[in-house]
Design an enzyme around this catalytic site. Structure first.
Site, mmCIF file in Angstrom:
data_model
loop_
_atom_site.group_PDB
_atom_site.id
_atom_site.type_symbol
_atom_site.label_atom_id
_atom_site.label_comp_id
_atom_site.label_asym_id
_atom_site.label_seq_id
_atom_site.Cartn_x
_atom_site.Cartn_y
_atom_site.Cartn_z
ATOM 1 N N HIS A 103 0.833 -1.220 0.000
ATOM 2 C CA HIS A 103 0.000 0.000 0.000
ATOM 3 C C HIS A 103 0.860 1.260 0.000
ATOM 4 O O HIS A 103 0.425 2.298 0.474
ATOM 5 C CB HIS A 103 -0.940 0.035 1.211
ATOM 6 C CG HIS A 103 -1.698 -1.239 1.442
ATOM 7 N ND1 HIS A 103 -2.962 -1.462 0.950
ATOM 8 C CD2 HIS A 103 -1.347 -2.391 2.080
ATOM 9 C CE1 HIS A 103 -3.368 -2.668 1.306
ATOM 10 N NE2 HIS A 103 -2.398 -3.263 1.982
ATOM 11 N N LYS B 206 15.579 22.005 -11.109
ATOM 12 C CA LYS B 206 14.951 20.720 -11.394
ATOM 13 C C LYS B 206 15.871 19.711 -12.079
ATOM 14 O O LYS B 206 16.667 20.043 -12.939
ATOM 15 C CB LYS B 206 13.725 20.923 -12.305
ATOM 16 C CG LYS B 206 12.551 21.597 -11.640
ATOM 17 C CD LYS B 206 11.886 20.755 -10.560
ATOM 18 C CE LYS B 206 11.145 19.575 -11.127
ATOM 19 N NZ LYS B 206 9.842 19.911 -11.630
ATOM 20 N N GLU C 20 9.592 8.423 -16.870
ATOM 21 C CA GLU C 20 8.214 8.873 -17.107
ATOM 22 C C GLU C 20 7.753 8.496 -18.509
ATOM 23 O O GLU C 20 6.612 8.072 -18.715
ATOM 24 C CB GLU C 20 8.120 10.391 -16.928
ATOM 25 C CG GLU C 20 8.352 10.851 -15.506
ATOM 26 C CD GLU C 20 8.509 12.361 -15.450
ATOM 27 O OE1 GLU C 20 7.495 13.062 -15.427
ATOM 28 O OE2 GLU C 20 9.660 12.856 -15.449
#
Ligand code: ARG
Length: 459
Positions: free
Chosen positions: A155, A282, A289
């Site tokens: 989970h 960043k 992705e």
């Protein structure tokens, strides 16, 4: 002129040619088409359907056409519809009239099915090679980091400590099943449809077994109608591609999560990350992705062919030409992802301290405490309740299990002894899971050795 122009009174509109042509995408089947035609020409000669000298001339011509296409000196034209017709035309330009005998007893329907199977067979070999090298990478990283303990999750909540190597080897297993699926696909794809004609078979005494052995097929299809209308092998390979993509996507998702500041378990190499056009700080995991994103695209390829096929009456229908772009795209995409995920993984920096530190919080050895009581005769359900109360107590007191005093332990159960201290450490927790398939170091070492053995035998 079209090769089927005989019964027509006027040429097709340009827009029709453009709409129905497959050459813009099926041109990449040129090798398979020529390979199939060479075998077909040879067989026609051996079976006496055409003369030997004719057969030789065709073979020589086909080889020359192959050379021309590879040298980029010929135009593949829209007017000739597809790769099969284009090659026949090029052959006629090379060897003249005799080229018109090549199609004796053959249809583009059994021809395209044959070419596509040859293509699938070759691509599966290349895909399994790429999966193998990704497996090697996983095994190498797992072996190098055997001392690294991390939180295992369920989970996405910290659950029990595991070896990072054990976690990585889970992906090895997924890929192992993937290889099995591709092999299985290959087994069914490797059956020869050629000789089925348009749908009913052919009147010429073609030797299909000979064709199969020349082209390296394991068997011949048994029903000519099925042979030309079957695209199960396309669906099977795209489904195997989809499952492998799903595995790569789950791995990518973990790379994205783990490289975030929130986790900071790993750092991507600069060579495999990208920056932002506005935020100078960043460092984005774009590659991971994109793999995750492209997974959706491959599922789309699978679904598109499933939907194309679902309402088609037997046998061949032009709808089936739509199989190719999906097939090519699914395979290209999977290969591109497999090719990049491997060097990206190799370049990842693992933050071992951070992983270890993450195992300290979250009472990850609570199960071990319950197991301790169970070993002393407390029914596991009751042990679970007692440990639940201990965790609640620790949460209130701001303590970890390791920080509890003997007195505190005893206050929950008289069965706790000094040896509980050895049970609550994450190292002890990992070591205790020595069941086959468990995360104990010696089991993981075994798994790695088994994997290495399997990989070297698979070569
Ligand atoms: N280009 C077609 C395809 O990819 C093969 C040709 C068969 N076409 C036909 N009209 N019989 O499916």
């Amino acid at each position: 002129m079209k090769l089927w122009s005989g019964r027509f009174t006027k040429p097709t509109e340009g827009i029709v040619d453009e709409f129905s042509a497959s050459i813009p995408f099926d041109k990449r089947l040129y090798r398979e088409d020529i390979e199939g035609s060479i075998a077909y020409a040879r067989m026609l000669g051996e079976c006496g359907v055409i003369r030997r000298d004719e057969s030789d001339k065709l073979i020589e011509g086909l080889k020359a056409v192959l050379g021309d296409i590879e040298a980029g000196v010929v135009d593949l034209s829209l007017d000739a519809e597809d790769i099969h017709t284009n090659i026949e035309r090029l052959l006629e330009a090379r060897v003249g009239e005799v080229a018109r005998k090549l199609h004796t007893g053959r249809s583009r329907n059994d021809q395209v099915a044959t070419d596509t199977r040859l293509y699938v067979r070759r691509e599966i070999a290349s895909i399994t090679g790429l999966i193998r090298s990704l497996q090697w990478t996983l095994v190498d990283i797992a072996e190098k980091n055997l001392d690294c303990i991390m939180p295992g999750y369920t989970h996405l909540q910290r659950a029990q400590p595991v070896l990072l190597s054990h976690h990585l080897m889970a992906y090895f297993e997924m890929l192992e099943r993937d290889v099995g699926r591709f092999r299985d696909c290959s087994r069914r794809a490797n059956i020869l449809p050629l000789g089925s004609g348009a749908l009913a078979g052919t009147t010429f005494p073609v030797d299909r077994k000979l064709l199969a052995s020349m082209l390296g097929f394991n068997d011949i299809t048994r029903n000519s109608i099925d042979a030309v209308s079957d695209r199960d092998f396309v669906i099977e390979v795209l489904s195997a591609c989809s499952i492998t993509m799903m595995h790569l996507s789950r791995l990518s998702e973990e790379i994205v999560l783990w490289s975030s500041s929130e986790f900071a378990y790993i750092e991507l190499d600069d060579a495999y990350a990208t920056g932002s056009s506005i935020m100078p700080q960043k460092k984005n995991p774009d590659i991971a992705e994109l793999i995750r994103g492209k997974t959706g695209r491959v599922y789309g390829d699978l679904v598109s062919i499933l939907v194309v096929m679902k309402g088609l009456p037997l046998a061949y229908n032009k709808d089936m030409q739509e199989d190719k772009e999906a097939l090519f795209d699914g395979i290209d995409t999977l290969k591109a992802c497999l090719s990049i995920v491997q060097p990206m993984l190799r370049s990842v920096k693992i933050n071992k301290e951070r992983l270890m530190q993450a195992t300290r919080a979250g009472f990850m050895t609570a199960t071990d405490v319950a197991d301790y009581l169970a070993r002393k005769g407390v029914p596991f359900r009751s042990a679970h309740e007692i440990v639940g109360r201990i965790v609640l107590y620790c949460t209130k007191e701001g303590k970890t299990l390791e920080e509890l005093s003997m007195e505190e332990w005893k206050s929950f159960s008289g069965l706790f002894d000094e040896d509980i201290k050895g049970v609550v450490s994450v190292e002890a927790s990992v070591a205790a899971r020595s069941v086959p398939g468990g995360t104990a170091r010696e089991r993981v070492v075994e798994a790695i050795a088994r994997a290495r053995q399997a990989l070297s035998e698979a070569r």
